[in-house]
Design a protein around this motif. Structure first.
Motif, PDB file in Angstrom:
ATOM      1  N   VAL A 179      -9.001  -3.839   9.812  1.00 55.11           N
ATOM      2  CA  VAL A 179      -7.936  -3.023  10.398  1.00 55.11           C
ATOM      3  C   VAL A 179      -8.546  -1.972  11.316  1.00 55.11           C
ATOM      4  CG1 VAL A 179      -5.985  -1.504   9.906  1.00 55.11           C
ATOM      5  CG2 VAL A 179      -6.606  -3.301   8.284  1.00 55.11           C
ATOM      6  N   VAL A 180      -7.990  -1.842  12.522  1.00 56.27           N
ATOM      7  CA  VAL A 180      -8.432  -0.792  13.444  1.00 56.27           C
ATOM      8  C   VAL A 180      -7.300   0.217  13.608  1.00 56.27           C
ATOM      9  CG1 VAL A 180      -9.391  -0.242  15.694  1.00 56.27           C
ATOM     10  CG2 VAL A 180      -9.843  -2.482  14.669  1.00 56.27           C
ATOM     11  N   ILE A 181      -7.647   1.488  13.424  1.00 55.00           N
ATOM     12  CA  ILE A 181      -6.666   2.572  13.506  1.00 55.00           C
ATOM     13  C   ILE A 181      -7.174   3.619  14.491  1.00 55.00           C
ATOM     14  CG2 ILE A 181      -5.485   4.391  12.209  1.00 55.00           C
ATOM     15  CD1 ILE A 181      -6.090   2.650   9.677  1.00 55.00           C
ATOM     16  N   THR A 182      -6.322   3.987  15.424  1.00 56.77           N
ATOM     17  CA  THR A 182      -6.687   5.017  16.394  1.00 56.77           C
ATOM     18  C   THR A 182      -5.546   6.011  16.525  1.00 56.77           C
ATOM     19  OG1 THR A 182      -7.604   5.392  18.601  1.00 56.77           O
ATOM     20  CG2 THR A 182      -5.843   3.749  18.418  1.00 56.77           C
ATOM     21  N   ASP A 189       3.943  12.154  10.747  1.00 56.91           N
ATOM     22  CA  ASP A 189       4.912  11.580   9.824  1.00 56.91           C
ATOM     23  C   ASP A 189       4.225  11.336   8.483  1.00 56.91           C
ATOM     24  OD1 ASP A 189       6.713  10.104   8.372  1.00 56.91           O
ATOM     25  OD2 ASP A 189       6.869   8.447   9.806  1.00 56.91           O
ATOM     26  N   PRO A 190       4.608  12.045   7.413  1.00 58.41           N
ATOM     27  CA  PRO A 190       3.930  11.879   6.120  1.00 58.41           C
ATOM     28  C   PRO A 190       4.074  10.479   5.530  1.00 58.41           C
ATOM     29  CG  PRO A 190       5.919  13.204   5.884  1.00 58.41           C
ATOM     30  CD  PRO A 190       5.696  13.042   7.351  1.00 58.41           C
ATOM     31  N   GLU A 191       5.056   9.723   5.995  1.00 53.33           N
ATOM     32  CA  GLU A 191       5.239   8.365   5.485  1.00 53.33           C
ATOM     33  C   GLU A 191       4.440   7.325   6.267  1.00 53.33           C
ATOM     34  OE1 GLU A 191       9.395   7.493   5.401  1.00 53.33           O
ATOM     35  OE2 GLU A 191       9.850   9.018   3.903  1.00 53.33           O
ATOM     36  N   GLU A 192       3.833   7.746   7.354  1.00 53.29           N
ATOM     37  CA  GLU A 192       3.137   6.787   8.212  1.00 53.29           C
ATOM     38  C   GLU A 192       1.971   6.069   7.527  1.00 53.29           C
ATOM     39  OE1 GLU A 192       2.213   6.768  12.862  1.00 53.29           O
ATOM     40  OE2 GLU A 192       1.045   8.292  11.786  1.00 53.29           O
ATOM     41  N   PRO A 193       1.101   6.753   6.769  1.00 48.68           N
ATOM     42  CA  PRO A 193       0.015   6.024   6.106  1.00 48.68           C
ATOM     43  C   PRO A 193       0.503   4.862   5.245  1.00 48.68           C
ATOM     44  CG  PRO A 193      -0.403   8.373   6.021  1.00 48.68           C
ATOM     45  CD  PRO A 193       0.992   8.218   6.551  1.00 48.68           C
ATOM     46  N   GLY A 194       1.566   5.086   4.487  1.00 49.25           N
ATOM     47  CA  GLY A 194       2.120   4.015   3.661  1.00 49.25           C
ATOM     48  C   GLY A 194       2.695   2.883   4.491  1.00 49.25           C
ATOM     49  N   HIS A 195       3.343   3.235   5.594  1.00 47.87           N
ATOM     50  CA  HIS A 195       3.905   2.205   6.472  1.00 47.87           C
ATOM     51  C   HIS A 195       2.813   1.369   7.122  1.00 47.87           C
ATOM     52  CE1 HIS A 195       7.869   4.688   7.003  1.00 47.87           C
ATOM     53  NE2 HIS A 195       7.828   4.018   5.868  1.00 47.87           N
ATOM     54  N   VAL A 196       1.700   2.004   7.480  1.00 44.40           N
ATOM     55  CA  VAL A 196       0.579   1.249   8.040  1.00 44.40           C
ATOM     56  C   VAL A 196       0.046   0.259   7.006  1.00 44.40           C
ATOM     57  CG1 VAL A 196      -1.803   1.389   8.882  1.00 44.40           C
ATOM     58  CG2 VAL A 196      -0.092   3.018   9.706  1.00 44.40           C
ATOM     59  N   ALA A 197      -0.135   0.718   5.766  1.00 40.98           N
ATOM     60  CA  ALA A 197      -0.634  -0.163   4.712  1.00 40.98           C
ATOM     61  C   ALA A 197       0.303  -1.354   4.503  1.00 40.98           C
ATOM     62  CB  ALA A 197      -0.811   0.619   3.414  1.00 40.98           C
ATOM     63  N   GLN A 198       1.601  -1.097   4.502  1.00 38.26           N
ATOM     64  CA  GLN A 198       2.571  -2.180   4.334  1.00 38.26           C
ATOM     65  C   GLN A 198       2.490  -3.184   5.479  1.00 38.26           C
ATOM     66  OE1 GLN A 198       6.261  -0.017   3.989  1.00 38.26           O
ATOM     67  NE2 GLN A 198       5.676   0.938   2.050  1.00 38.26           N
ATOM     68  N   SER A 199       2.307  -2.700   6.685  1.00 33.27           N
ATOM     69  CA  SER A 199       2.196  -3.587   7.839  1.00 33.27           C
ATOM     70  C   SER A 199       0.897  -4.387   7.806  1.00 33.27           C
ATOM     71  CB  SER A 199       2.277  -2.777   9.136  1.00 33.27           C
ATOM     72  OG  SER A 199       3.552  -2.165   9.263  1.00 33.27           O
ATOM     73  N   VAL A 200      -0.170  -3.759   7.354  1.00 31.63           N
ATOM     74  CA  VAL A 200      -1.448  -4.467   7.195  1.00 31.63           C
ATOM     75  C   VAL A 200      -1.271  -5.641   6.232  1.00 31.63           C
ATOM     76  CG1 VAL A 200      -3.774  -4.273   6.207  1.00 31.63           C
ATOM     77  CG2 VAL A 200      -2.915  -2.514   7.780  1.00 31.63           C
ATOM     78  N   GLU A 201      -0.561  -5.384   5.144  1.00 32.94           N
ATOM     79  CA  GLU A 201      -0.315  -6.440   4.161  1.00 32.94           C
ATOM     80  C   GLU A 201       0.553  -7.547   4.764  1.00 32.94           C
ATOM     81  OE1 GLU A 201       0.861  -6.665  -0.535  1.00 32.94           O
ATOM     82  OE2 GLU A 201       2.061  -5.336   0.737  1.00 32.94           O
ATOM     83  N   ALA A 202       1.584  -7.170   5.498  1.00 39.31           N
ATOM     84  CA  ALA A 202       2.495  -8.157   6.091  1.00 39.31           C
ATOM     85  C   ALA A 202       1.783  -9.026   7.122  1.00 39.31           C
ATOM     86  CB  ALA A 202       3.681  -7.447   6.739  1.00 39.31           C
TER      87      ALA A 202
END
Length: 286
Positions: A102-105, A83-96
């Motif tokens: 942050v751990v990403i797998t 999903d090309p939008e996933e990186p941005g969504h992860v960043a938004q969730s990290v902020e929230a």
């Protein structure tokens, strides 16, 4: 060192309670971003504790794995395109969530030419563009040891990169498609590609491993420049998965932690409930 053979019920030290109300806030943030966490997909027993602290391990590149490991509950269905939008969504969730580490797998994506390396890097960049003081840790599959993919990961901007051995060589039949020596080379290559990063690995006890096998594995990690390690108890997701051979008592986890530290590890988190990303911020602080 004594061990307790498996019985129909878990020993007292493995009876961690989950309070459902503690999950709701983080579950809402994850759902809003249309994201997945390994906490949920792998049915981690620490989910209540971590979610109550607004901590989670993001599972990018979908929730379907292309390998058939018999110890992991992550779905084995045909994966979807990234999903090309996933990186941005992860960043938004990290902020929230207010995360500072942050751990990403991801599941193993052998269907992708680069194993998903570029998507990992884009996710790191999205977080760093938001706040470059946030520490990012990646927990990656072996990427089939492709040099270009590992170079992308090594220079992604993440401070810590993990790749799990999971168990000793004799028991590698539970890791379908994986090779012990290849995993060691992946850890070594990451260090060579970027000496500024730290590498980390993780193993499970309770599968029938012998003390001398675990000791040899510790030596192998050190010889391949990996000095951070997590050690936890294997718990079968259900009766359809590899059986637990033994419930390893807490003092044996302490034994391997002390032994590994004496051998030269910088930090080892070792307890029955330890998982790869459990209390992940402790490793670099130590």
């Amino acid at each position: 060192m004594s061990t307790q053979k498996i019985t129909f019920s878990k020993p007292e030290w493995l009876r961690k309670k989950i309070t459902l109300s503690s999950l709701r806030e983080v579950e809402a943030i994850i759902a809003k971003g249309r994201l997945h966490t390994v906490c949920q997909e792998a049915m981690c027993p620490n989910i209540g504790e971590c979610f109550s602290k607004k901590q989670a391990t993001f599972l990018i590149l979908g929730k379907q794995c292309t390998r058939q490991c018999t110890f992991c509950s992550v779905s084995k269905e045909i994966p979807l395109p990234p999903d090309p939008e996933e990186p941005g969504h992860v960043a938004q969730s990290v902020e929230a969530m207010g995360l500072r580490h942050v751990v990403i797998t991801s599941p193993t994506r052998d269907d992708l030419p680069d194993g998903g390396a570029a998507h990992f890097a884009q996710t790191v960049q999205a977080i760093k563009q938001m706040d470059d003081t946030i520490v990012v840790e990646l927990l990656i599959p072996d990427m089939q040891e492709k040099e270009a993919a590992l170079k992308t990961i090594a220079h992604s901007g993440a401070e810590l990169i993990g790749h799990n051995l999971e168990t000793v060589p004799r028991l590698y039949h539970i890791r379908k498609g994986a090779k012990y020596e290849r995993s060691l080379r992946v850890l070594k290559k990451l260090s060579l590609l970027n000496p500024d990063i730290m590498t980390k690995s993780g193993i499970m006890l309770g599968l029938g491993e012998k003390e001398e096998e675990v000791t040899a594995l510790l030596h192998d990690l050190l010889e391949n420049d990996c000095k951070l390690l997590s050690i936890g108890q294997y718990l079968a997701p259900s009766s359809e998965y590899t059986e637990v051979v033994e419930f390893v008592p807490p003092e044996r986890f302490d034994y391997f932690r002390d032994k590994g530290m004496a051998m030269g590890f910088r930090y080892i988190k070792s307890s029955p409930y330890t998982r790869s990303s459990y209390m992940a911020d402790e490793y670099l602080k130590a």
